[in-house]
Design a protein around this motif. Structure first.
Motif, mmCIF file in Angstrom:
data_model
loop_
_atom_site.group_PDB
_atom_site.id
_atom_site.type_symbol
_atom_site.label_atom_id
_atom_site.label_comp_id
_atom_site.label_asym_id
_atom_site.label_seq_id
_atom_site.Cartn_x
_atom_site.Cartn_y
_atom_site.Cartn_z
ATOM 1 N N MET A 1 0.839 -1.209 0.000
ATOM 2 C CA MET A 1 0.000 0.000 0.000
ATOM 3 C C MET A 1 0.872 1.258 0.000
ATOM 4 O O MET A 1 0.569 2.236 -0.670
ATOM 5 C CB MET A 1 -0.897 0.014 1.238
ATOM 6 C CG MET A 1 -1.980 -1.040 1.224
ATOM 7 S SD MET A 1 -2.948 -0.859 2.735
ATOM 8 C CE MET A 1 -3.913 -2.362 2.668
ATOM 9 N N SER A 2 1.962 1.205 0.781
ATOM 10 C CA SER A 2 2.815 2.396 0.865
ATOM 11 C C SER A 2 3.451 2.683 -0.496
ATOM 12 O O SER A 2 3.597 3.836 -0.893
ATOM 13 C CB SER A 2 3.869 2.233 1.957
ATOM 14 O OG SER A 2 4.803 1.246 1.605
ATOM 15 N N GLN A 3 3.758 1.618 -1.233
ATOM 16 C CA GLN A 3 4.331 1.804 -2.569
ATOM 17 C C GLN A 3 3.283 2.435 -3.495
ATOM 18 O O GLN A 3 3.583 3.326 -4.276
ATOM 19 C CB GLN A 3 4.775 0.446 -3.113
ATOM 20 C CG GLN A 3 6.066 0.466 -3.897
ATOM 21 C CD GLN A 3 5.843 0.732 -5.383
ATOM 22 O OE1 GLN A 3 4.771 0.438 -5.899
ATOM 23 N NE2 GLN A 3 6.833 1.307 -6.043
ATOM 24 N N ILE A 4 2.041 1.983 -3.348
ATOM 25 C CA ILE A 4 0.957 2.490 -4.198
ATOM 26 C C ILE A 4 0.781 4.004 -4.011
ATOM 27 O O ILE A 4 0.560 4.741 -4.956
ATOM 28 C CB ILE A 4 -0.365 1.717 -3.896
ATOM 29 C CG1 ILE A 4 -0.243 0.257 -4.357
ATOM 30 C CG2 ILE A 4 -1.579 2.399 -4.537
ATOM 31 C CD1 ILE A 4 -1.329 -0.685 -3.837
ATOM 32 N N VAL A 5 0.930 4.480 -2.755
ATOM 33 C CA VAL A 5 0.726 5.923 -2.511
ATOM 34 C C VAL A 5 2.037 6.700 -2.434
ATOM 35 O O VAL A 5 2.036 7.900 -2.124
ATOM 36 C CB VAL A 5 -0.112 6.161 -1.224
ATOM 37 C CG1 VAL A 5 -1.512 5.610 -1.380
ATOM 38 C CG2 VAL A 5 0.569 5.551 0.002
ATOM 39 N N GLY A 6 3.155 6.021 -2.693
ATOM 40 C CA GLY A 6 4.444 6.722 -2.751
ATOM 41 C C GLY A 6 4.978 7.143 -1.389
ATOM 42 O O GLY A 6 5.674 8.153 -1.280
ATOM 43 N N LEU A 7 4.653 6.385 -0.347
ATOM 44 C CA LEU A 7 5.169 6.700 0.992
ATOM 45 C C LEU A 7 5.895 5.467 1.542
ATOM 46 O O LEU A 7 6.045 4.473 0.832
ATOM 47 C CB LEU A 7 4.007 7.081 1.920
ATOM 48 C CG LEU A 7 3.262 8.374 1.567
ATOM 49 C CD1 LEU A 7 1.996 8.508 2.401
ATOM 50 C CD2 LEU A 7 4.161 9.593 1.791
ATOM 51 N N THR A 8 6.328 5.532 2.810
ATOM 52 C CA THR A 8 6.910 4.340 3.429
ATOM 53 C C THR A 8 5.876 3.754 4.401
ATOM 54 O O THR A 8 4.977 4.478 4.841
ATOM 55 C CB THR A 8 8.185 4.682 4.233
ATOM 56 O OG1 THR A 8 7.782 5.439 5.382
ATOM 57 C CG2 THR A 8 9.180 5.466 3.407
ATOM 58 N N PRO A 9 6.032 2.480 4.759
ATOM 59 C CA PRO A 9 5.063 1.888 5.693
ATOM 60 C C PRO A 9 5.004 2.669 7.016
ATOM 61 O O PRO A 9 3.949 2.781 7.626
ATOM 62 C CB PRO A 9 5.601 0.475 5.931
ATOM 63 C CG PRO A 9 6.546 0.193 4.824
ATOM 64 C CD PRO A 9 7.043 1.495 4.310
ATOM 65 N N GLN A 10 6.143 3.211 7.440
ATOM 66 C CA GLN A 10 6.183 3.956 8.707
ATOM 67 C C GLN A 10 5.344 5.228 8.638
ATOM 68 O O GLN A 10 4.936 5.779 9.654
ATOM 69 C CB GLN A 10 7.625 4.343 9.081
ATOM 70 C CG GLN A 10 8.546 3.186 9.413
ATOM 71 C CD GLN A 10 8.967 2.373 8.177
ATOM 72 O OE1 GLN A 10 9.058 2.902 7.070
ATOM 73 N NE2 GLN A 10 9.186 1.080 8.368
ATOM 74 N N ASP A 11 5.081 5.708 7.400
ATOM 75 C CA ASP A 11 4.283 6.929 7.247
ATOM 76 C C ASP A 11 2.789 6.655 7.448
ATOM 77 O O ASP A 11 1.996 7.589 7.525
ATOM 78 C CB ASP A 11 4.444 7.495 5.819
ATOM 79 C CG ASP A 11 5.844 7.997 5.556
ATOM 80 O OD1 ASP A 11 6.465 8.485 6.505
ATOM 81 O OD2 ASP A 11 6.306 7.900 4.397
ATOM 82 N N LEU A 12 2.398 5.384 7.431
ATOM 83 C CA LEU A 12 0.965 5.068 7.385
ATOM 84 C C LEU A 12 0.423 4.662 8.756
ATOM 85 O O LEU A 12 1.059 3.894 9.482
ATOM 86 C CB LEU A 12 0.711 3.950 6.369
ATOM 87 C CG LEU A 12 1.167 4.250 4.935
ATOM 88 C CD1 LEU A 12 0.888 3.052 4.026
ATOM 89 C CD2 LEU A 12 0.484 5.493 4.388
ATOM 90 N N LYS A 13 -0.749 5.176 9.059
ATOM 91 C CA LYS A 13 -1.422 4.819 10.314
ATOM 92 C C LYS A 13 -2.736 4.147 9.931
ATOM 93 O O LYS A 13 -3.526 4.710 9.166
ATOM 94 C CB LYS A 13 -1.679 6.084 11.119
ATOM 95 C CG LYS A 13 -2.206 5.807 12.489
ATOM 96 C CD LYS A 13 -2.181 7.077 13.316
ATOM 97 C CE LYS A 13 -3.034 6.886 14.542
ATOM 98 N NZ LYS A 13 -3.378 8.149 15.165
ATOM 99 N N ILE A 14 -2.935 2.956 10.450
ATOM 100 C CA ILE A 14 -4.084 2.186 9.958
ATOM 101 C C ILE A 14 -5.107 1.868 11.046
ATOM 102 O O ILE A 14 -4.803 1.869 12.228
ATOM 103 C CB ILE A 14 -3.621 0.846 9.342
ATOM 104 C CG1 ILE A 14 -2.887 -0.017 10.407
ATOM 105 C CG2 ILE A 14 -2.710 1.057 8.162
ATOM 106 C CD1 ILE A 14 -3.428 -1.390 10.545
#
Ligand code: NAD
Ligand code: LMR
Length: 441
Positions: A179-192
């Motif tokens: 998912m992070s690749q899909i939105v151009g971020l890193t996994p650490q940037d994402l809060k789920i």
């Protein structure tokens, strides 16, 4: 700074070298005094152990290392047990996958009858590990990622409710990387936000650091390509069969486009499709035996022959950093937010309180604090009620040695069409598992 001692249970696992390399690469965040391997198959573990001894001696000679089949040696003076055992090894995984296919039912490691059979083998082995840990190092935490995690977690809840054990799965970790690749971020940037059971759940929110909701953007992508990404970012789920699974997420999403599905839902939502696309003579077990197992054991043998690991035969398993994050969360009371398999206790208010669910938790030195995920919709609730009942029946069957409850568990599984098929399957699975299961009456 305190240095920690770790025992890896399932020392002969194909994942052990990658995890040890990852631990060596994380010493600034999680300093180590000692790494030990423990396995009940001396011969298998020796190959991995001898090769790792060379690699550690070259890279970090100050870290003590040994491998053993003695529970006392393995579990004395350890702070963390990282557990990844496979009860019955690949020989039994192959049967878990092939026996159901003979009955026209999906054959899978953790889902459906294969997962049920594997669960019946694993419960006793995991409880044994917990008991060794508590006997020799009562302060130790077990970070368990042995499968089938859902059944194992339920067994721990029932049989060892006060033990220091956290159950975790890497599938959501791998999918989040995608998912992070899909939105151009890193996994650490994402809060789920996420709810479900292990290998049976949905993301309800994926936000960036600023609080922007990214789920619609990810959904648009997944509705076309599934979780297949242009650049491969998930280092674990990469084989050909996995690429098919990532693609299939598109059809999982179509059933309820509000949420992003866990890939394993394909076995419950499209079992007929999976059976049609399975080769009963060559399943995932064969793909792993011919692929990962061969690669890892050839690398180990080559290190032993050459007496050096400088050729880079062992690779850091970057996808497994979540295990260090989990250990750190406990060791340093970081209160990091992680997805864990925990007792519901109202975190999903309209779901059974005593179900083991997979949800975000804050992790600190007293373990996991589940975060409320709100009420869940009827469709997901119905599916989860059915599946959690299967998992509970398996654990009850193991404890009571009950043929009847195993038959009920298989009958209730969404992957099995009828009680007739369930009974025929059960009778075959009993014969195949006679060295592992309790005798059912
Ligand atoms: P593997 O067969 O290569 O290794 C498992 C090892 O466990 C073997 O060396 C075996 O001898 C040992 N073992 C079996 N029973 C034991 C016992 N009672 N005590 C001590 N050791 C025992 O398997 P693998 O493919 O490397 O997978 C290892 C485990 O990790 C499996 O349960 C797999 O499903 C699980 N896994 C979990 C995740 C996750 O994130 N939850 C991801 C990948 C793999
Ligand atoms: C494995 O890696 O063997 C499993 O745990 C998951 C898979 O790839 O089938």
């Amino acid at each position: 700074m305190k240095k920690y001692s770790v025992v890896i249970a399932g020392g002969g696992s194909t994942y052990t070298p990658g995890i040890v390399m990852m631990l060596l690469n994380s010493l600034d965040k999680f300093p180590l005094y000692e790494i030990k391997l423990y396995d009940n198959d001396a011969e298998r573990q020796k190959i991995i152990g001898d090769a790792l001894a060379i690699a550690i001696q070259e890279q970090n000679p100050e870290i003590r290392f040994n491998y053993t089949t003695s529970p006392e040696e393995a579990f004395t003076n350890v702070d963390f047990c990282m557990a990844h055992i496979r009860s019955g090894k690949y020989k039994m995984r192959e049967l878990d996958e092939k026996i159901p296919l003979k009955h026209g039912v999906i054959g899978q490691e953790t889902c459906g009858p294969g997962g049920i059979a594997y669960g019946m083998r694993s419960i006793g082995d995991i409880i044994e590990l917990i008991d060794y840990m508590e006997k020799y190092s009562p302060h130790c935490w077990m970070l368990n990622y042995s499968n089938p995690a859902a059944i194992v977690a339920e067994a721990c809840r029932v049989l060892r409710p006060n033990s220091k054990i956290l159950n975790i799965c890497d599938m959501p970790v791998g999918t989040l990387r995608r998912m992070s690749q899909i939105v151009g971020l890193t996994p650490q940037d994402l809060k789920i936000r996420y709810f479900g059971l292990n290998h049976f759940g949905w993301w309800t929110s994926v936000k960036d650091q600023k609080g922007n909701e990214l789920l619609p953007q990810i959904r648009d992508y997944v509705s076309q390509y599934g979780y297949l990404t242009k650049i491969e970012v998930d280092t674990q789920h990469t084989d050909a069969s996995w690429q098919e699974t990532h693609k299939k997420a598109k059809d999982l999403l179509a059933v309820d486009p509000r949420f992003l599905p866990n890939t394993y839902l394909k076995y419950y939502l499209y079992p007929d499709y999976v059976v049609e696309h399975s080769n009963p003579e060559y399943t995932r077990a064969n793909e792993v035996i011919d692929g990962r197992e061969k690669r890892v054991f050839s690398a180990a043998k080559s290190i032993i022959e050459q007496k050096t690991a400088k050729g880079g035969e062992f690779h850091i398993d970057t996808h497994a950093y979540f295990i260090v994050d989990l250990a750190r969360a406990i060791a340093y009371d970081t209160n990091e937010r992680m997805l864990l398999i925990v007792e519901n206790n109202g975190a999903i208010p309209n779901f059974s309180h005593d179900a083991m669910v997979e949800i975000p938790c804050l992790v600190g030195n007293s373990g996991a604090e589940p975060l409320n995920q709100g009420k869940i919709p009827t469709f997901q609730k119905g599916l989860m009620e059915q599946q959690v009942a299967v998992e509970k029946l398996v654990v009850e069957a193991w404890i009571e040695h009950s043929y009847q409850k195993m038959w009920q568990a298989l009958t209730l599984s969404k992957t099995v069409p009828s009680a007739t098929v369930a009974k025929a399957l059960l009778d075959d699975l009993i014969i195949a598992n006679q060295d592992y299961w309790p005798e059912l009456k």
